[in-house]
Design a protein around this motif. Sequence first.
Motif, PDB file in Angstrom:
ATOM      1  N   GLN A 113       0.844  -1.194   0.000  1.00 48.06           N
ATOM      2  CA  GLN A 113       0.000   0.000   0.000  1.00 48.06           C
ATOM      3  C   GLN A 113       0.883   1.248   0.000  1.00 48.06           C
ATOM      4  O   GLN A 113       2.053   1.197   0.396  1.00 48.06           O
ATOM      5  CB  GLN A 113      -0.913   0.005   1.230  1.00 48.06           C
ATOM      6  N   PRO A 114       0.357   2.381  -0.427  1.00 49.64           N
ATOM      7  CA  PRO A 114       1.155   3.613  -0.410  1.00 49.64           C
ATOM      8  C   PRO A 114       1.271   4.177   0.996  1.00 49.64           C
ATOM      9  O   PRO A 114       0.475   3.832   1.880  1.00 49.64           O
ATOM     10  CB  PRO A 114       0.350   4.556  -1.317  1.00 49.64           C
ATOM     11  N   PRO A 115       2.261   5.044   1.237  1.00 53.72           N
ATOM     12  CA  PRO A 115       2.348   5.723   2.525  1.00 53.72           C
ATOM     13  C   PRO A 115       1.139   6.621   2.754  1.00 53.72           C
ATOM     14  O   PRO A 115       0.418   6.980   1.820  1.00 53.72           O
ATOM     15  CB  PRO A 115       3.630   6.567   2.411  1.00 53.72           C
ATOM     16  N   THR A 116       0.915   6.946   4.028  1.00 49.57           N
ATOM     17  CA  THR A 116      -0.166   7.864   4.398  1.00 49.57           C
ATOM     18  C   THR A 116       0.412   9.261   4.578  1.00 49.57           C
ATOM     19  O   THR A 116       1.422   9.427   5.277  1.00 49.57           O
ATOM     20  CB  THR A 116      -0.842   7.413   5.703  1.00 49.57           C
ATOM     21  N   VAL A 126      14.112   4.595   6.086  1.00 54.24           N
ATOM     22  CA  VAL A 126      15.166   5.414   6.702  1.00 54.24           C
ATOM     23  C   VAL A 126      14.921   6.908   6.514  1.00 54.24           C
ATOM     24  O   VAL A 126      15.383   7.725   7.316  1.00 54.24           O
ATOM     25  CB  VAL A 126      16.556   5.037   6.151  1.00 54.24           C
ATOM     26  N   SER A 127      14.196   7.270   5.453  1.00 52.07           N
ATOM     27  CA  SER A 127      13.931   8.689   5.219  1.00 52.07           C
ATOM     28  C   SER A 127      12.742   8.852   4.291  1.00 52.07           C
ATOM     29  O   SER A 127      12.264   7.886   3.684  1.00 52.07           O
ATOM     30  CB  SER A 127      15.167   9.391   4.630  1.00 52.07           C
ATOM     31  N   TRP A 128      12.277  10.101   4.208  1.00 53.12           N
ATOM     32  CA  TRP A 128      11.140  10.441   3.356  1.00 53.12           C
ATOM     33  C   TRP A 128      11.578  11.443   2.295  1.00 53.12           C
ATOM     34  O   TRP A 128      12.168  12.472   2.612  1.00 53.12           O
ATOM     35  CB  TRP A 128      10.008  11.053   4.174  1.00 53.12           C
ATOM     36  N   GLU A 129      11.266  11.136   1.035  1.00 50.08           N
ATOM     37  CA  GLU A 129      11.468  12.065  -0.071  1.00 50.08           C
ATOM     38  C   GLU A 129      10.159  12.795  -0.338  1.00 50.08           C
ATOM     39  O   GLU A 129       9.103  12.149  -0.454  1.00 50.08           O
ATOM     40  CB  GLU A 129      11.909  11.329  -1.332  1.00 50.08           C
ATOM     41  N   VAL A 130      10.217  14.122  -0.405  1.00 53.34           N
ATOM     42  CA  VAL A 130       9.025  14.936  -0.630  1.00 53.34           C
ATOM     43  C   VAL A 130       9.101  15.537  -2.023  1.00 53.34           C
ATOM     44  O   VAL A 130      10.116  16.151  -2.397  1.00 53.34           O
ATOM     45  CB  VAL A 130       8.895  16.045   0.433  1.00 53.34           C
ATOM     46  N   PHE A 131       8.028  15.366  -2.792  1.00 49.51           N
ATOM     47  CA  PHE A 131       7.944  15.871  -4.162  1.00 49.51           C
ATOM     48  C   PHE A 131       6.850  16.930  -4.238  1.00 49.51           C
ATOM     49  O   PHE A 131       5.812  16.820  -3.588  1.00 49.51           O
ATOM     50  CB  PHE A 131       7.646  14.726  -5.134  1.00 49.51           C
ATOM     51  N   ARG A 132       7.103  17.947  -5.073  1.00 50.32           N
ATOM     52  CA  ARG A 132       6.147  19.052  -5.211  1.00 50.32           C
ATOM     53  C   ARG A 132       5.893  19.321  -6.691  1.00 50.32           C
ATOM     54  O   ARG A 132       6.792  19.185  -7.522  1.00 50.32           O
ATOM     55  CB  ARG A 132       6.711  20.314  -4.547  1.00 50.32           C
ATOM     56  N   VAL A 178       4.837  11.972  -1.319  1.00 52.65           N
ATOM     57  CA  VAL A 178       6.025  11.487  -0.621  1.00 52.65           C
ATOM     58  C   VAL A 178       6.320  10.063  -1.064  1.00 52.65           C
ATOM     59  O   VAL A 178       5.445   9.336  -1.539  1.00 52.65           O
ATOM     60  CB  VAL A 178       5.850  11.537   0.913  1.00 52.65           C
ATOM     61  N   ARG A 179       7.577   9.689  -0.858  1.00 54.35           N
ATOM     62  CA  ARG A 179       8.013   8.317  -1.139  1.00 54.35           C
ATOM     63  C   ARG A 179       9.031   7.916  -0.079  1.00 54.35           C
ATOM     64  O   ARG A 179       9.884   8.729   0.319  1.00 54.35           O
ATOM     65  CB  ARG A 179       8.637   8.224  -2.531  1.00 54.35           C
ATOM     66  N   ALA A 180       8.902   6.696   0.376  1.00 50.36           N
ATOM     67  CA  ALA A 180       9.822   6.204   1.398  1.00 50.36           C
ATOM     68  C   ALA A 180      11.111   5.727   0.763  1.00 50.36           C
ATOM     69  O   ALA A 180      11.096   5.054  -0.272  1.00 50.36           O
ATOM     70  CB  ALA A 180       9.174   5.063   2.181  1.00 50.36           C
ATOM     71  N   ARG A 181      12.206   6.076   1.402  1.00 52.99           N
ATOM     72  CA  ARG A 181      13.498   5.491   1.048  1.00 52.99           C
ATOM     73  C   ARG A 181      13.798   4.389   2.035  1.00 52.99           C
ATOM     74  O   ARG A 181      13.870   4.615   3.253  1.00 52.99           O
ATOM     75  CB  ARG A 181      14.609   6.543   1.088  1.00 52.99           C
ATOM     76  N   MET A 207       4.679   5.645  -4.478  1.00 53.09           N
ATOM     77  CA  MET A 207       4.379   7.031  -4.162  1.00 53.09           C
ATOM     78  C   MET A 207       3.065   7.129  -3.388  1.00 53.09           C
ATOM     79  O   MET A 207       2.136   6.339  -3.591  1.00 53.09           O
ATOM     80  CB  MET A 207       4.245   7.849  -5.448  1.00 53.09           C
ATOM     81  N   SER A 208       2.988   8.105  -2.518  1.00 52.24           N
ATOM     82  CA  SER A 208       1.735   8.359  -1.807  1.00 52.24           C
ATOM     83  C   SER A 208       0.732   9.044  -2.737  1.00 52.24           C
ATOM     84  O   SER A 208       1.065   9.453  -3.854  1.00 52.24           O
ATOM     85  CB  SER A 208       1.987   9.254  -0.596  1.00 52.24           C
ATOM     86  N   GLU A 209      -0.481   9.156  -2.274  1.00 52.28           N
ATOM     87  CA  GLU A 209      -1.467   9.963  -2.966  1.00 52.28           C
ATOM     88  C   GLU A 209      -1.065  11.439  -2.878  1.00 52.28           C
ATOM     89  O   GLU A 209      -0.358  11.863  -1.969  1.00 52.28           O
ATOM     90  CB  GLU A 209      -2.848   9.751  -2.340  1.00 52.28           C
ATOM     91  N   LYS A 210      -1.558  12.241  -3.821  1.00 48.29           N
ATOM     92  CA  LYS A 210      -1.276  13.682  -3.786  1.00 48.29           C
ATOM     93  C   LYS A 210      -2.128  14.372  -2.726  1.00 48.29           C
ATOM     94  O   LYS A 210      -3.278  13.973  -2.492  1.00 48.29           O
ATOM     95  CB  LYS A 210      -1.579  14.327  -5.139  1.00 48.29           C
ATOM     96  N   VAL A 211      -1.560  15.362  -2.073  1.00 50.92           N
ATOM     97  CA  VAL A 211      -2.335  16.223  -1.180  1.00 50.92           C
ATOM     98  C   VAL A 211      -2.168  17.659  -1.663  1.00 50.92           C
ATOM     99  O   VAL A 211      -1.083  18.067  -2.098  1.00 50.92           O
ATOM    100  CB  VAL A 211      -1.890  16.093   0.290  1.00 50.92           C
ATOM    101  N   PHE A 212      -3.249  18.413  -1.601  1.00 50.14           N
ATOM    102  CA  PHE A 212      -3.241  19.804  -2.066  1.00 50.14           C
ATOM    103  C   PHE A 212      -2.711  20.702  -0.960  1.00 50.14           C
ATOM    104  O   PHE A 212      -3.205  20.668   0.169  1.00 50.14           O
ATOM    105  CB  PHE A 212      -4.656  20.235  -2.465  1.00 50.14           C
TER     106      PHE A 212
END
Length: 753
Positions: free
Chosen positions: A647-650, A674-680, A718-721, A737-742
Motif C-alpha cells: 500500500q502507499p504511505p499515508t 530510513v527517510s522520506w522524499e518529498v515531491f512538489r 512522498v516516497r519512502a526510502r 508514491m503516496s497519494e497527492k495532497v493539495f
Amino acid sequence: MEATMSSQPSDAPGPPEDDRVTSARLPSIFCARALLASLLVILCVLLGLVPTRAACGNENNSKRKWGSFEYVNPRPNAMLVSAFTTIAVRRGSLIQTPLGPASYYFEVTGSKSGKHHHKGELRVGDDQKTVLFRPRDPFVPGEKVYVKVLKGLTALEDGRSRVLDEYEWSFYISRMPIKEYWIKKMEQGYDLHDYDHDFDRQLVHHEDADGDDGVEEETTSRALADEANDDLTYIAPDPSYRTLPADFPKIAVTFPASESTGKDDLIFVGTLFMRTNKEPDKKYVGYGLILDETGDPVFYKPFGTNEKIVDWRVNRDGHITYVGVPWSYYIGLDRFYEPTKRYQAQHGYKINSHGIEAFANGSFVCVIYDEQPVDMTRYDTKHGKKDTKVVGSIVQEVDGSGNVLNEWRSWDAFPLPRLVAESTSNVSERYNRFDALHVNSIDFMPDHTGDILLSFRHRDELIRVDRSTMDVCWRLGGVHGDFAFDREDIDYDGRPFRHQHDARVHPPTAHHVRRTANRTIDSTASFHVTMFDNGNKKSRYHRVHRMLIPKYSRAVEYAVDETNRVAHKVWEYRHDPDYYGIATGSVQRRDNGNTVINWGGLGIYPTLPFLTELDGHRNEVLLQMAFKEDYGAYRVTRQPWWGRSKQPPTVVLNRDVPFPYQLHVSYNGVTNVVSWEVFRSTAADGSDEGKIIEVPKTRFETIMPLPVVMSECVWYRVRARAGPIDAGTTVPQPSIMSEKVFGGATGREEACS
C-alpha cells in the motif's frame, strides 16, 4: 531435602518432616467435593472407564495397544463423536504407498447409515505414517459405527515391509443434530455476530466452588495510570500525530528504570474488552497492534466495532496469527500484512480462540470447545438440567493437507462423573452451560517427543499428552495431580495455582532457570514451566504464616522433575500492591532472560497493565504499559519482526499551524524506512513534479514543515526510502508514491484542478 514424599501419616502430631505435599493428597483431607471425586475415580478405574496414564517417551513397540497400531481415532467405545469425523490409524512407522481404494483396507458401517467404505476417500497424512478414511457423507446422530481395518496396510520397518494385521472396534456418534454442527451453520449463512455473546460466556464464566457466577467486581487493585508517578508516565502515541485513526487506543507508558529492554523485539497486543451491566451499550473498536518499547506504533490493523482481537502474535510459521471474535477460524498475515493463511478446525467443529500453534510445514495444533447436550440432573441435582450444554475440550493436529493427524478429546480422558467432581466450575443457571475444563493454552515439551502440554483453567491443572498415542502421561496441579509441591505454595484446598493461563515449557538452561536466593534447587529438573496464575478464589491460606491472603494474580515458574514427580517453585512475581486479573493474562520468558507479563483482567475496572517487563536478574520493572480506555489483552508477546507493504504511505497536510503548513507522513507496518522524499508540483497533472527535500524517519509518524512556495496551486507527494536495516531478510520494500495532497491556497483546489 529428600526428593521423595514423606511417609509420615497425615494424622501424626506436628508438621511432617518433608515440606512437600501432592496436590492430590490435601484435597482428600480438606475438601468433601474432592473426596467424592476420589471415590468416583476409583469406581471408574474399576469399571475400566478411565484410561491408564501412560509413561511418555517409550519406544513405539511398547505403545501399540490397539492391535498393530499405537493410535486409532475415534477411540474404541468413544462417546459423543462428531458426525463429520474421519477415521485414523497409525502404527508409528512409514506406510508403504501408493494405496488402493478405501474398501481394500477399511470396512466402516453405521448402525443406521449403513456402509461407508465404498463411498469414502483414503488418505495418507503428510507424516507418511497416519492412514485416514474420510467418509463422503456424515454419520447419523446417535448411531454406533463399526470399523474394521483389513489386512493389507504395509509398514516399512528396519528396511523390510510388514503387512499389518486386522483390527476392529466401534464408537458412538453424538446425538447432536447435523444442523447444529458449525460446518452446517456456516453453509446456512449463520450470523457470526451471534457468536459474540457465546465468547463472553466462554471467557468470563469461571464459577468458583463457592458459587461465584460471572464477572467479579474488584476494587483492591489500582490502574497503572492512577498509581504511576507523573514524571515517569506519558501517553502514546504522540497526540500531535495526524495519520492515525481518531479511535486509536491511547497507552500509558511507564519507564521506572533506565536499562535497555532489547529494542529489536516488538510488542504484539490485541485489544480485548468485555461489556458490563453498567455500560451494556458502550462501543469499542478492536485493534491488532505492533508497538515499539516507547509505545509508538509500528503497525496497526483496525477491526469492526465491538470486535475482540484475541491471541495476536507471531506464530511458529512466521505469520501474525489471530482470531477475531466472533470469527470461527484463525487468520495468518504474511510480511506484507496480507491474509494469506486460514486455519480451520476439522470434523465439523469451529476453532476456539484460546490458542493455535502453526508450523512452517503447513500443519497446526488448535483447540476446540465441543458443546454437547447432556442430562446433568444425574450429576448436579441443584443446577443441572436434562439439556445442559456440557463443554468438552478437543485438541486437533491438522497437517498441511487438511488431515487430522492427531485428535485428543476430553470425553475419552475424563468420564463425565469425574469431570463434574473435579472441576472448579458449576453448571451456570444463567446459560444452562457447564464448562468443566476450559483449555486455554498449548505448548510442546522441549524433549525429543514434542509431546503436548495443555492448560485447563477450570481444573487448575496442566497435563502432558503423548503426541504419538494421545494418551495422558501425567497431571500437574489440580485435584488429583501426580506431582508433589512445596508446602508453602499450596493453598487451603491443596492447589498450587488457580485458573491459570499461558503455561509455557522451557528447557532448564541458563536463560530460563530462575533460582530463589534462599533455596538451592537440585539439578534433576526435566523442564521448567511458567504460567500466569490468575488466583481466582476468595483467598489463599498461607500454611507457614497461617493466615488468609486476599486474592492476587502472579507470574510463577516451577522446576519440574518428572522422574521423582516433584515440582519446586523457583520464581514468582507479584505487583506491589497486588493486581488481580479475573481472566486472561500471559507470561513470556524472552531470550535475553527478561520476563513479559500481561495482567489480564478483560479491561473491566480497574484497567490493568497489558505489559510489565522485568529484568532477568533483579526482578526490577523495566517497562510498563496500560491502555487508557477500558481495554484489556488476552496474550501479549515481545518478538522480532520485519514488515513490508504493498500500500502507499499515508500523508496528511496540517493547516492548523501557522504558515508554512506541515506534512504528516507514516508508513503502516514498514520497518526499514530510513527517510522520506518529498515531491512538489504546481501543475495538476504533475508534469513539473520534482523532489524538494528529504527528511530522516525517526518514529512512526514524521512531521515536516514545508518550504515556502509562492503559488496558489501546489501539490505534494512522498516516497519512502528504504534501507537494508532488517536482520534476517533481503526482501525489498516496493517503491510506492503516496497519494497527492493539495497544499495551495485554502478553497482553491477545485479551481487549480
